[in-house]
Design an enzyme around this catalytic site. Structure first.
Site, mmCIF file in Angstrom:
data_model
loop_
_atom_site.group_PDB
_atom_site.id
_atom_site.type_symbol
_atom_site.label_atom_id
_atom_site.label_comp_id
_atom_site.label_asym_id
_atom_site.label_seq_id
_atom_site.Cartn_x
_atom_site.Cartn_y
_atom_site.Cartn_z
ATOM 1 N N HIS A 187 -7.791 0.543 -5.608
ATOM 2 C CA HIS A 187 -8.140 1.957 -5.435
ATOM 3 C C HIS A 187 -9.282 2.283 -6.389
ATOM 4 O O HIS A 187 -9.330 1.753 -7.503
ATOM 5 C CB HIS A 187 -6.956 2.876 -5.831
ATOM 6 C CG HIS A 187 -5.940 3.099 -4.774
ATOM 7 N ND1 HIS A 187 -4.584 3.161 -5.059
ATOM 8 C CD2 HIS A 187 -6.051 3.326 -3.440
ATOM 9 C CE1 HIS A 187 -3.913 3.400 -3.945
ATOM 10 N NE2 HIS A 187 -4.774 3.497 -2.951
ATOM 11 N N CYS A 287 -2.685 7.452 -11.263
ATOM 12 C CA CYS A 287 -1.936 7.294 -10.016
ATOM 13 C C CYS A 287 -0.757 8.259 -9.956
ATOM 14 O O CYS A 287 -0.357 8.687 -8.871
ATOM 15 C CB CYS A 287 -1.395 5.878 -9.885
ATOM 16 S SG CYS A 287 -2.646 4.615 -9.906
HETATM 17 N N1 ARG Z 1 2.232 0.672 -5.169
HETATM 18 C C1 ARG Z 1 1.217 1.638 -4.899
HETATM 19 C C2 ARG Z 1 0.288 1.102 -3.828
HETATM 20 O O1 ARG Z 1 -0.045 -0.048 -3.881
HETATM 21 C C3 ARG Z 1 0.465 1.992 -6.132
HETATM 22 C C4 ARG Z 1 -0.493 3.114 -5.957
HETATM 23 C C5 ARG Z 1 -1.304 3.408 -7.163
HETATM 24 N N2 ARG Z 1 -2.025 4.601 -7.023
HETATM 25 C C6 ARG Z 1 -3.307 4.803 -7.374
HETATM 26 N N3 ARG Z 1 -3.784 6.011 -7.312
HETATM 27 N N4 ARG Z 1 -4.084 3.818 -7.697
HETATM 28 O O2 ARG Z 1 -0.127 1.812 -2.940
#
Ligand code: ARG
Length: 294
Positions: A187, A287
């Site tokens: 991300h 996150c």
């Molecule tokens: N387990 C989640 C996923 O892989 C983690 C999300 C993390 N969020 C972020 N904003 N980077 O989607």
């Protein structure tokens, strides 16, 4: 941690005269989700290993420290209830992208998280936001970052470029697409930290991890942000960039000690928080935090 929240920028001269930081904090409103049903039940990023046991109480306790930190800084924090069976809902940053009281909804890449999209849109509606249902796959503020008046938009692993076009049309702002290439930084908010996120600040700056991007995106970042903080691989690899700034106070992973020093040198006030249990789902400070801009 008793840093006062200032709503007006003080005169630079006054700040210089008193030796105070030229940075100013503004009060923010965040959406968080207490990780009551947190676990790692599937693997959709390299941080996740469902074979390893998770400690939900520990996740909740660490999350509580983050919540308390925001409250002590004077920020408002709204809560959405975690739905059982949606363990990643704690990462509210992915639930949408909110500017001017308009919430652009999320449409998740992986089946395991898809029910979160409507769940967050329900919350936005119930709380007075105008909701725009997305036409393209996107994971909210995980891949859309407001920097000054410009939006940086990530793609490569999760959000589709079509969502970048949607966001540009919806909010009428410049959107700069950036391509992520390292699966550990899937991300945009794992590779870029927004330091001065005021919508009217033309000099808003960022910190980032160059190796997370393809060559073209790196060149774009160098051109747009010549004064950016370049973080080390070590700090990046504890998701140190996954942080939240109010313009002065920057809440970061406590293990990102190099980034902490860089922030201090620039007049920011870094505040380290340990979210090691939540890191096992592949998420950190940012996150777990969605900014609600009304
Ligand atoms: N387990 C989640 C996923 O892989 C983690 C999300 C993390 N969020 C972020 N904003 N980077 O989607």
């Amino acid at each position: 941690m008793s840093t006062p929240i200032l709503n007006e920028a003080p005169e630079a001269a006054a700040a210089a005269a008193t030796g105070a930081s030229p940075r100013t904090a503004t009060r923010r409103r965040y959406l968080m989700c207490r990780p009551e049903h947190f676990t790692v039940a599937y693997r959709i990023n390299p941080w996740m290993d469902p074979a390893l046991p998770t400690d939900t109480d520990r996740a909740v306790a660490q999350w509580q420290t983050l919540y308390d930190t925001y409250r002590e800084l004077g920020h408002d924090v709204e809560l959405v209830d975690q739905i059982e069976g949606l363990p990643d809902m704690v990462y509210t940053a992915n639930g949408g992208f909110v500017i001017d009281n308009t919430a652009y909804g999320a449409s998740f890449t992986h089946a395991q998280r898809q029910p979160e999209g409507p769940a967050f849109m329900d919350w936005f509606r119930a709380n007075g936001f105008d909701v725009v249902e997305p036409q393209n796959v996107n994971e909210g503020e995980g891949d859309f970052l407001l920097v000054g008046s410009r939006i940086l938009a990530g793609t490569g692993f999760r959000s589709a470029t079509g969502s970048h076009e949607e966001v540009a049309a919806l909010f009428g702002r410049e959107v700069v697409s950036l391509t992520l290439v390292n699966p550990n930084f899937y991300h945009l908010d794992t590779a870029v930290s927004v330091l001065d996120p005021l919508t009217d600040d033309p000099a808003a700056n960022i910190a980032y991890l160059p190796s997370a991007f393809d060559a073209q995106s790196r060149a774009t970042l160098e051109r747009l942000y010549p004064d950016a903080i370049i973080v080390s691989e070590e700090d990046g690899s504890v998701l140190g960039l996954n942080s939240i700034s109010d313009g002065l106070n920057v809440v970061i992973a406590s293990r990102a000690t190099g980034f902490e020093r860089q922030l201090r040198e620039r007049g920011y006030n870094p505040i380290g928080v340990d979210l090691s249990e939540l890191l096992r789902g592949g998420g950190g400070v940012k996150c777990c935090t969605l900014e609600l801009r009304s």
